[in-house]
Design an enzyme around this catalytic site. Structure first.
Site, short mmCIF file in Angstrom:
data_model
loop_
_atom_site.label_atom_id
_atom_site.label_comp_id
_atom_site.label_asym_id
_atom_site.label_seq_id
_atom_site.Cartn_x
_atom_site.Cartn_y
_atom_site.Cartn_z
N GLY A 1 2.63 3.75 1.45
CA GLY A 1 3.17 4.02 2.77
C GLY A 1 3.72 5.44 2.89
NE ARG A 2 8.61 6.18 -0.44
CZ ARG A 2 9.79 6.37 -0.94
NH1 ARG A 2 10.47 7.43 -0.59
NH2 ARG A 2 10.30 5.52 -1.79
CG ASP B 1 6.92 3.30 -7.48
OD1 ASP B 1 6.29 4.36 -7.56
OD2 ASP B 1 6.72 2.47 -6.59
CG ASP C 1 5.47 -3.20 -4.99
OD1 ASP C 1 6.11 -4.22 -5.27
OD2 ASP C 1 5.96 -2.24 -4.39
CG ASN C 2 7.84 -0.61 -7.48
OD1 ASN C 2 6.99 -0.03 -6.82
ND2 ASN C 2 9.02 -0.90 -7.00
NE ARG D 1 1.02 1.63 -6.99
CZ ARG D 1 2.17 2.23 -6.88
NH1 ARG D 1 3.27 1.54 -6.90
NH2 ARG D 1 2.21 3.53 -6.73
N GLY E 1 0.82 -1.22 0.00
CA GLY E 1 0.00 0.00 0.00
C GLY E 1 0.85 1.26 0.00
CG ASP F 1 10.44 8.68 7.22
OD1 ASP F 1 10.05 8.15 6.15
OD2 ASP F 1 11.49 9.35 7.29
N GLY F 2 7.15 7.68 6.14
CA GLY F 2 6.21 8.29 5.19
C GLY F 2 6.82 9.45 4.41
P1 AMP Z 1 9.05 1.26 -3.04
O1 AMP Z 1 10.35 0.58 -2.80
O2 AMP Z 1 9.15 2.75 -3.09
O3 AMP Z 1 8.32 0.70 -4.20
O4 AMP Z 1 8.17 0.96 -1.75
C1 AMP Z 1 7.77 -0.32 -1.34
C2 AMP Z 1 6.79 -0.20 -0.19
O5 AMP Z 1 7.42 0.42 0.94
C3 AMP Z 1 5.57 0.65 -0.49
O6 AMP Z 1 4.49 0.12 0.22
C4 AMP Z 1 5.96 1.99 0.05
O7 AMP Z 1 4.86 2.80 0.34
C5 AMP Z 1 6.72 1.60 1.31
N1 AMP Z 1 7.69 2.64 1.71
C6 AMP Z 1 8.84 2.97 1.09
N2 AMP Z 1 9.47 3.96 1.75
C7 AMP Z 1 8.69 4.29 2.80
C8 AMP Z 1 8.80 5.25 3.86
N3 AMP Z 1 9.84 6.09 3.96
N4 AMP Z 1 7.79 5.30 4.75
C9 AMP Z 1 6.74 4.47 4.67
N5 AMP Z 1 6.59 3.55 3.72
C10 AMP Z 1 7.56 3.45 2.78
MG MG Z 2 6.67 1.30 -5.14
#
Ligand code: AMP
Ligand code: MG
Length: 496
Positions: free
Chosen positions: A89-90, A259, A249-250, A180, A87, A122-123
């Site tokens: 997350g940020r 992404d 998810d990407n 996605r 989901g 930390d979002g």
């Molecule tokens: P990503 O590697 O950007 O595709 O992220 C994979 C998952 O990790 C997704 O659910 C993102 O929302 C979550 N995520 C990545 N970085 C953060 C962050 N700094 N805070 C919260 N969730 C994160």
């Molecule tokens: Mg992603």
């Protein structure tokens, strides 16, 4: 200030699809970059977003009227391992807008604070990766590759904690969909068939309206998604682009590059190149991208099996028939694109296999001689049927230029089948062989100047050059150059 004309539909799908969440305000937003031309495409020119109010909106401090902020639910295979709940997350979907051309776009803030899906994170996003995403995604657009877009970047006036303290940034992203492959997997993992059908219907209406009238629209949708992905990845391969983290998810359901984390363009050609610091096994190496595309699409097909046919065996057969077309479609796209890059546009039936072999031989020669990917093709597009002095440009890219000469003899022989003049062929080749790509060391220099010296001029200058990647620009030769040994960026990071 005029209103952003939101027309939100995702929010109507129901509570299982998202968690309503607003962005968390930040201390001191500053608008670093606003994309006027994209704003125009979206019909937002009159909204006056290039302003302090705009900065507040892009920072998440001000919720524009009509926005219904939410974090989307999705699952995903990360490096092959399934996580049933990832989901946003940020990231936060502010809402959907319809452009003057009638196209729906999602508007999303990334780096806007914690959500229900943040887990330990930390979002937030650091400024560096946000600037990187802005530069690379907008360059991809100008290179002609389907991609999410960047509407704005702000700094937050707050630090984020990574290996060290880094300035925080937020990017506003625009996509024709943020759904996605992993979104489908989310409902599939829960056994929520109704959810899958609702999601598929939403995606079809939004992104694949052409399949509505098919005998089985879901089969036609799968086929269209497969074709889109085959075309997209073939374009990446033709530009030497490595996504770096092709988790399910990407992978966008709309077939856009999405992404931008540890992505990079290659300098010297290397078939198995990996940049991503987290991809130790090389799962997402350059050469693996086409087959990973198929792997991800197979995961998508699995989630919609119940929509493809009444009984499972029949559905599996239908899915397999569609998936079978992926590699063929990829190879057709790749060969057509690579032939165009090499100026081979005639006698295609007769020379199909020979052309493929000729192109592969070029890549092998480049790999053996550390030749720069982008410059090899750009200089090739300056060559003439008769060898000339200027061949030295391309020859100099090869450790052993005589190996290139041997290939060039074969290429020139093949050119005899073309009826175009040198000038015509060169002009056509230059439309598909960029002069400039966002080279890693240049992105790094832009980030260093911004982070270390609060100087955005390097970022702005690089962005400007990349607006017109196929035309050689006066005084911009330094942007063509591969890195000096001390400038080489060996690894890229997600920046999470
Ligand atoms: P990503 O590697 O950007 O595709 O992220 C994979 C998952 O990790 C997704 O659910 C993102 O929302 C979550 N995520 C990545 N970085 C953060 C962050 N700094 N805070 C919260 N969730 C994160
Ligand atoms: Mg992603």
């Amino acid at each position: 200030m005029h209103k952003i004309p939101f027309k939100n539909r995702y929010v109507t799908l129901g509570k299982t699809f998202y968690v309503k969440t607003g962005p968390s305000p930040v201390a001191n937003p500053t608008l670093i970059k606003f994309n006027d031309s994209l704003a125009k495409t979206l019909g937002l020119s009159d909204v006056n977003l290039n302003s302090t109010d705009g900065a507040e909106i892009f920072a998440g401090n001000l919720i524009p009227e009509g926005a219904e902020p939410l974090a989307m639910a999705y699952a995903g295979h990360q490096f092959g391992y399934f996580n049933p709940q990832l989901g946003d997350g940020r990231a936060i979907l502010l809402g959907e807008i319809v452009s003057p051309d009638g196209i729906f776009f999602d508007m999303q803030l990334k780096g806007s604070g914690r959500t229900f899906y943040s887990r330990g994170g930390d979002g937030r996003a650091a400024l560096g990766p946000v600037l990187r995403e802005y530069l690379v995604s907008e360059a991809m657009e100008k290179l002609g590759v389907p991609t999410t877009r960047a509407l704005a970047v702000v700094t937050t006036g707050e630090d984020v904690v990574r290996e060290r303290l880094l300035p925080g940034g937020i990017i506003t992203r625009i996509a024709t969909s943020f759904v996605r492959v992993g979104t489908f997997q989310y409902f599939s993992a829960k056994g929520d068939l109704k959810g899958i059908k609702k999601l598929a219907d939403y995606v079809i209406e939004r992104n694949y309206p052409q399949v509505c009238d098919a005998v089985n629209p879901y089969v036609a949708f799968l086929k269209a998604a497969v074709d889109n992905q085959a075309a997209l990845i073939s374009q990446w391969m033709q530009l030497g682009f490595i996504h770096g983290v092709m988790n399910t998810d990407n992978m966008s359901i709309a077939g856009e590059t999405i992404d931008y984390g540890p992505c990079a363009f290659m300098d010297a050609y290397d078939h198995d190149r990996v940049f991503s610091a987290i991809d130790s096994g090389g799962r997402y190496a350059y050469s693996n991208q086409p087959t990973i595309g198929l792997w991800n699409l197979t995961r998508l097909a699995e989630t919609i099996l119940p929509l493809l046919a009444e009984d499972t065996d029949a559905a599996v057969e239908v899915a397999q028939d569609v998936l079978k077309t992926y590699l063929e479609s990829y190879h057709i796209n790749w060969l057509a694109g690579m032939r165009a890059k090499c100026g081979l546009t005639e006698n295609l039936d007769k020379s199909k296999n020979d052309d493929k072999a000729l192109i592969e031989e070029l890549f092998n020669t480049m790999a053996a001689n550390n030749a720069d990917f982008t410059l090899t093709f750009f200089y090739l597009s300056l060559m003439t049927e008769q060898p000339l002095e200027q061949d030295n440009h391309i020859r100099a890219l090869f450790d052993n230029p005589t190996q290139f000469d041997e290939w060039a003899v074969k290429w020139r022989k093949r050119l005899r089948d073309e009826s175009t003049t040198d000038g015509e062929r060169q002009a056509e080749m230059q439309m598909v062989n960029p002069v400039y790509i966002p080279r890693n060391h240049q992105i790094e220099a832009a980030i260093r100047a911004a982070e270390d010296h609060d100087d955005y001029s390097v970022f702005h200058d690089l962005h400007e050059v990349l607006q017109n990647p196929y035309a050689q620009q006066d005084g911009k030769d330094s942007y063509m150059l591969p890195p000096e040994p001390d400038e080489v960026v060996r690894q890229t990071f997600c920046g999470t």
